[in-house]
Motif scaffolding. Sequence first.
Motif, short mmCIF file in Angstrom:
data_model
loop_
_atom_site.label_atom_id
_atom_site.label_comp_id
_atom_site.label_asym_id
_atom_site.label_seq_id
_atom_site.Cartn_x
_atom_site.Cartn_y
_atom_site.Cartn_z
N ASP A 63 -60.82 -67.73 71.89
CA ASP A 63 -61.96 -68.62 71.88
C ASP A 63 -62.90 -68.22 73.01
O ASP A 63 -62.45 -67.93 74.11
CB ASP A 63 -61.54 -70.08 72.12
CG ASP A 63 -60.72 -70.64 70.97
OD1 ASP A 63 -61.18 -70.54 69.83
OD2 ASP A 63 -59.63 -71.16 71.24
N GLN A 64 -64.17 -68.23 72.74
CA GLN A 64 -65.15 -68.01 73.80
C GLN A 64 -65.62 -69.37 74.29
O GLN A 64 -65.84 -70.29 73.50
CB GLN A 64 -66.32 -67.17 73.30
CG GLN A 64 -65.89 -65.75 72.98
CD GLN A 64 -67.08 -64.85 72.73
OE1 GLN A 64 -68.22 -65.20 73.00
NE2 GLN A 64 -66.80 -63.67 72.22
N SER A 70 -69.39 -56.27 70.39
CA SER A 70 -68.43 -57.32 70.12
C SER A 70 -67.14 -57.04 70.89
O SER A 70 -66.77 -55.89 71.10
CB SER A 70 -68.16 -57.42 68.62
OG SER A 70 -67.49 -56.28 68.17
N PRO A 71 -66.41 -58.08 71.30
CA PRO A 71 -65.18 -57.89 72.05
C PRO A 71 -64.11 -57.23 71.20
O PRO A 71 -64.05 -57.42 69.98
CB PRO A 71 -64.75 -59.31 72.41
CG PRO A 71 -65.95 -60.16 72.19
CD PRO A 71 -66.79 -59.46 71.17
N THR A 72 -63.25 -56.43 71.84
CA THR A 72 -62.14 -55.81 71.15
C THR A 72 -60.86 -56.04 71.95
O THR A 72 -60.92 -56.24 73.16
CB THR A 72 -62.35 -54.29 70.97
OG1 THR A 72 -62.47 -53.70 72.26
CG2 THR A 72 -63.57 -53.98 70.14
#
Length: 187
Positions: A22-23, A1-3
């Motif tokens: 937002d992706q 997951s992104p951090t």
Amino acid sequence: SPTLAITTTGTLISRYWRIRVDQIYCGELFTPPHGCTQFFMSESGRVRSYNFGVNDNYHHLADQDYAVCFRRARGSCKISYSASEEGESFWVSRNPTATAYASAGESTCIADFLIIPRGTNGGAGTQCTSPSAPPTTQSQVNLGRFCGRRLNCASSSLVNSIIYSDFVPFNFHVEMNGAEPTTGVGN
């Protein structure tokens, strides 16, 4: 997951963060152009530097190099930029005690500036013109870079102007170096 990691140093000012992430799915119609740090999709609105209004001292952040992009609305062939009515809303590299005037071009906007591709005046003030022949000296290159305390492509103008650009994709570029003095100059 992104951090996301945020590291701050110093104790002179408080730091505030409100971040929305937002992706965006690849290939969507609203996918921003490559290289855009900020992307705006509405047909009009307000764009601010990352620290506008912090302590109301009009300082800008040093060492910034990013693009601000705008979705092109159907049928639009130009975009306009104007300084807002919020106090000194356009202030890039000018001493606060000096006369508030515009600077434009490579010879006067050397360290910190906005680049509005093919930006020309459309409102109050003198119309910008580009040399009819390729520039032979640095002082002849006067379109695109904007700095000072008035948004106008006529250097030394005391009034803001509406700046128009027909460059697609619609964008402007922010370039601030790290060579500003640290006290008393409003940067």
